[in-house]
Design a protein around this motif. Structure first.
Motif, PDB file in Angstrom:
ATOM      1  N   HIS A   1       0.947  -1.189  -0.052  1.00 19.53           N
ATOM      2  CA  HIS A   1       0.124   0.061   0.064  1.00 19.53           C
ATOM      3  C   HIS A   1       0.798   1.358   0.081  1.00 19.53           C
ATOM      4  O   HIS A   1       1.991   1.320   0.283  1.00 19.53           O
ATOM      5  CB  HIS A   1      -0.854   0.162   1.390  1.00 19.53           C
ATOM      6  CG  HIS A   1      -0.206   0.035   2.674  1.00 19.53           C
ATOM      7  ND1 HIS A   1       0.270  -1.197   2.998  1.00 19.53           N
ATOM      8  CD2 HIS A   1       0.046   0.983   3.477  1.00 19.53           C
ATOM      9  CE1 HIS A   1       0.601  -0.667   4.243  1.00 19.53           C
ATOM     10  NE2 HIS A   1       0.630   0.437   4.436  1.00 19.53           N
ATOM     11  N   ASP A   2       0.186   2.326  -0.397  1.00 22.55           N
ATOM     12  CA  ASP A   2       0.820   3.692  -0.290  1.00 22.55           C
ATOM     13  C   ASP A   2      -0.142   4.214   0.970  1.00 22.55           C
ATOM     14  O   ASP A   2      -1.082   4.237   0.912  1.00 22.55           O
ATOM     15  CB  ASP A   2       0.602   4.474  -1.572  1.00 22.55           C
ATOM     16  CG  ASP A   2       0.871   5.882  -1.408  1.00 22.55           C
ATOM     17  OD1 ASP A   2       1.877   6.176  -1.558  1.00 22.55           O
ATOM     18  OD2 ASP A   2      -0.206   6.739  -1.088  1.00 22.55           O
ATOM     19  N   PRO A   3       0.875   4.913   1.782  1.00 23.02           N
ATOM     20  CA  PRO A   3       0.218   5.167   3.112  1.00 23.02           C
ATOM     21  C   PRO A   3      -0.949   6.313   2.960  1.00 23.02           C
ATOM     22  O   PRO A   3      -1.904   6.410   3.633  1.00 23.02           O
ATOM     23  CB  PRO A   3       1.373   5.791   3.983  1.00 23.02           C
ATOM     24  CG  PRO A   3       2.416   5.108   3.461  1.00 23.02           C
ATOM     25  CD  PRO A   3       2.062   4.745   1.926  1.00 23.02           C
TER      26      PRO A   3
ATOM     27  N   LEU B   1      -3.814   4.742   1.540  1.00 23.23           N
ATOM     28  CA  LEU B   1      -4.651   4.013   2.491  1.00 23.23           C
ATOM     29  C   LEU B   1      -5.491   4.913   3.399  1.00 23.23           C
ATOM     30  O   LEU B   1      -6.561   4.797   3.674  1.00 23.23           O
ATOM     31  CB  LEU B   1      -3.725   3.254   3.364  1.00 23.23           C
ATOM     32  CG  LEU B   1      -4.293   2.420   4.453  1.00 23.23           C
ATOM     33  CD1 LEU B   1      -5.171   1.436   4.195  1.00 23.23           C
ATOM     34  CD2 LEU B   1      -2.922   1.792   5.451  1.00 23.23           C
TER      35      LEU B   1
ATOM     36  N   GLY C   1      -1.936  -0.830   8.030  1.00 21.29           N
ATOM     37  CA  GLY C   1      -0.742   0.021   8.235  1.00 21.29           C
ATOM     38  C   GLY C   1       0.120  -0.128   9.283  1.00 21.29           C
ATOM     39  O   GLY C   1       1.040   0.455   9.471  1.00 21.29           O
TER      40      GLY C   1
ATOM     41  N   SER D   1       4.370  -1.204   3.293  1.00 22.06           N
ATOM     42  CA  SER D   1       4.014  -0.236   2.399  1.00 22.06           C
ATOM     43  C   SER D   1       5.206  -0.106   1.302  1.00 22.06           C
ATOM     44  O   SER D   1       6.145  -0.877   1.248  1.00 22.06           O
ATOM     45  CB  SER D   1       4.091   1.323   2.981  1.00 22.06           C
ATOM     46  OG  SER D   1       5.296   1.555   3.494  1.00 22.06           O
ATOM     47  N   ASN D   2       4.749   0.809   0.233  1.00 22.67           N
ATOM     48  CA  ASN D   2       5.827   0.776  -1.031  1.00 22.67           C
ATOM     49  C   ASN D   2       7.243   1.171  -0.181  1.00 22.67           C
ATOM     50  O   ASN D   2       8.336   0.633  -0.592  1.00 22.67           O
ATOM     51  CB  ASN D   2       5.487   1.844  -1.660  1.00 22.67           C
ATOM     52  CG  ASN D   2       4.308   1.361  -2.321  1.00 22.67           C
ATOM     53  OD1 ASN D   2       3.736   0.199  -2.602  1.00 22.67           O
ATOM     54  ND2 ASN D   2       3.354   2.349  -3.170  1.00 22.67           N
ATOM     55  N   GLN D   3       7.124   2.461   0.720  1.00 19.71           N
ATOM     56  CA  GLN D   3       8.269   2.801   1.408  1.00 19.71           C
ATOM     57  C   GLN D   3       8.848   1.729   2.297  1.00 19.71           C
ATOM     58  O   GLN D   3      10.206   1.912   2.305  1.00 19.71           O
ATOM     59  CB  GLN D   3       7.829   4.246   2.039  1.00 19.71           C
ATOM     60  CG  GLN D   3       7.619   5.314   1.434  1.00 19.71           C
ATOM     61  CD  GLN D   3       6.159   5.110   0.670  1.00 19.71           C
ATOM     62  OE1 GLN D   3       5.267   4.170   1.259  1.00 19.71           O
ATOM     63  NE2 GLN D   3       5.808   5.793  -0.329  1.00 19.71           N
ATOM     64  N   GLN D   4       8.278   1.135   3.040  1.00 18.21           N
ATOM     65  CA  GLN D   4       8.870   0.020   3.852  1.00 18.21           C
ATOM     66  C   GLN D   4       9.655  -0.825   2.898  1.00 18.21           C
ATOM     67  O   GLN D   4      11.036  -1.380   3.251  1.00 18.21           O
ATOM     68  CB  GLN D   4       8.033  -0.788   4.751  1.00 18.21           C
ATOM     69  CG  GLN D   4       7.466   0.042   5.674  1.00 18.21           C
ATOM     70  CD  GLN D   4       6.492  -0.521   6.634  1.00 18.21           C
ATOM     71  OE1 GLN D   4       5.464  -0.835   5.982  1.00 18.21           O
ATOM     72  NE2 GLN D   4       6.524  -1.170   7.716  1.00 18.21           N
TER      73      GLN D   4
ATOM     74  N   ASN E   1      -5.462   0.612  -2.102  1.00 18.47           N
ATOM     75  CA  ASN E   1      -4.698   1.283  -1.561  1.00 18.47           C
ATOM     76  C   ASN E   1      -3.463   1.691  -2.112  1.00 18.47           C
ATOM     77  O   ASN E   1      -2.487   2.007  -1.566  1.00 18.47           O
ATOM     78  CB  ASN E   1      -4.678   0.692   0.039  1.00 18.47           C
ATOM     79  CG  ASN E   1      -5.762   0.618   0.515  1.00 18.47           C
ATOM     80  OD1 ASN E   1      -6.481   1.609   0.807  1.00 18.47           O
ATOM     81  ND2 ASN E   1      -6.071  -0.532   1.108  1.00 18.47           N
ATOM     82  N   ASN E   2      -3.161   0.981  -3.373  1.00 16.91           N
ATOM     83  CA  ASN E   2      -2.010   1.393  -4.011  1.00 16.91           C
ATOM     84  C   ASN E   2      -2.139   1.323  -5.706  1.00 16.91           C
ATOM     85  O   ASN E   2      -3.486   1.264  -5.970  1.00 16.91           O
ATOM     86  CB  ASN E   2      -1.041   0.402  -3.644  1.00 16.91           C
ATOM     87  CG  ASN E   2       0.230   0.572  -3.814  1.00 16.91           C
ATOM     88  OD1 ASN E   2       0.910   1.675  -4.346  1.00 16.91           O
ATOM     89  ND2 ASN E   2       1.239  -0.323  -3.343  1.00 16.91           N
TER      90      ASN E   2
END
Length: 277
Positions: A165-167, A170, A184, A191-194, A219-220
């Motif tokens: 997901h993108d925070p 989401l 989350g 997430s993508n960033q994690q 969510n993404n």
């Protein structure tokens, strides 16, 4: 003898990954009906009759919903943790192998290492597969990259990694607040960033294949996932984005002394962006 792997589908509507080496083929999770599993395996030139075993990561229906019926029809052994077995009643199984203490085990030419992960399930595990100098990591359905996870998956030759997901999507999306907190949270999904942070820490230039998986359709988006993971994708020899509808086709992991065949550096697996889940 190289490891090969392919996906029946990746996302909240059903998951299943084939891992093959020599005469043995394993199915990791089955979130589809028997008929749908047979159809999706046939697309990959395989059949449930070819399977040596089913491995289960955790009890959620998109991963375990089809395990019992498939195992009973084809008389397949099932490997899962005691917590996963207790968490969901799937009826009698032809043969059960309990993964005690997440200890490694061997099926044919494949060494399987279960790895405990933080997820909102009873005793969730993900897996690293090794055979004759090559390794494959399957790493989805976890809310946090722990040092324990990083130590097991950081040096794999090929990796299937969740970017769920993108925070911001989401937070602004249709899920109720409780589900947003779950997805989350520390025991939810990456997430993508994690996912990008993990690859930045361990590096991706050694990866023959990077498969970005379990991408949420609510969510993404493919564009956001690709943007967040662009640096890692550029460094990996081959990067694809798995889809819900068709998963991805067979990929092969070469051993350390065999150079992988050249591939496109970035591609989509068998489906347009709207099929991503």
């Amino acid at each position: 003898m190289a490891i090969r792997f392919a996906s029946l589908g990746s996302g909240s509507k059903g998951n299943g990954t084939l891992v093959a080496c020599g005469d043995h083929c394993l199915l990791v999770d089955c979130g589809f009906t028997i008929k749908e599993t047979e159809r999706r395996m046939a697309r990959l030139g395989a059949s449930p009759a070819d399977l040596s075993a089913i491995l289960v990561t955790h009890e959620h229906s998109d991963h375990m919903g089809g395990v019992g019926p498939l195992a009973r029809k084809y008389r397949l052994p099932v490997y899962l943790t005691p917590g996963t077995l207790r968490a969901r009643d799937i009826g009698s199984l032809p043969q059960v192998h309990l993964i005690e203490g997440h200890q490694p085990f061997v099926i044919g030419d494949i060494q399987v290492t279960p790895v405990a992960v933080p997820h909102d399930a009873r005793e969730a595990a993900q897996f690293v597969f090794r055979s004759r100098g090559s390794s494959l990591g399957l790493l989805t359905d976890l809310g946090t990259i722990t040092p324990h996870v990083e130590s097991h998956f950081g040096d794999c030759d090929a990796l299937v990694l969740e970017a769920n997901h993108d925070p911001q999507m989401l937070a602004q999306g249709p899920y109720p607040p409780s589900l947003k907190r779950r997805v989350g949270g520390a025991y939810g999904h990456l997430s993508n960033q994690q996912a990008a942070g993990f690859l930045q820490r361990v590096g991706s230039d050694h990866l023959q294949h990077l498969v970005v998986a379990h991408i949420s359709e609510k969510n993404n988006s493919l564009e956001l996932a690709r943007e967040a993971l662009s640096d890692a994708a550029a460094k990996a020899a081959n990067c694809i984005f798995a889809c819900q509808q068709e998963g991805f086709d067979w990929l092969q992991v070469s051993s350390a002394d065999v150079a992988p065949a050249p591939q496109d550096s970035l591609q989509m697996a068998n489906a347009p962006a709207e099929a991503i889940d």
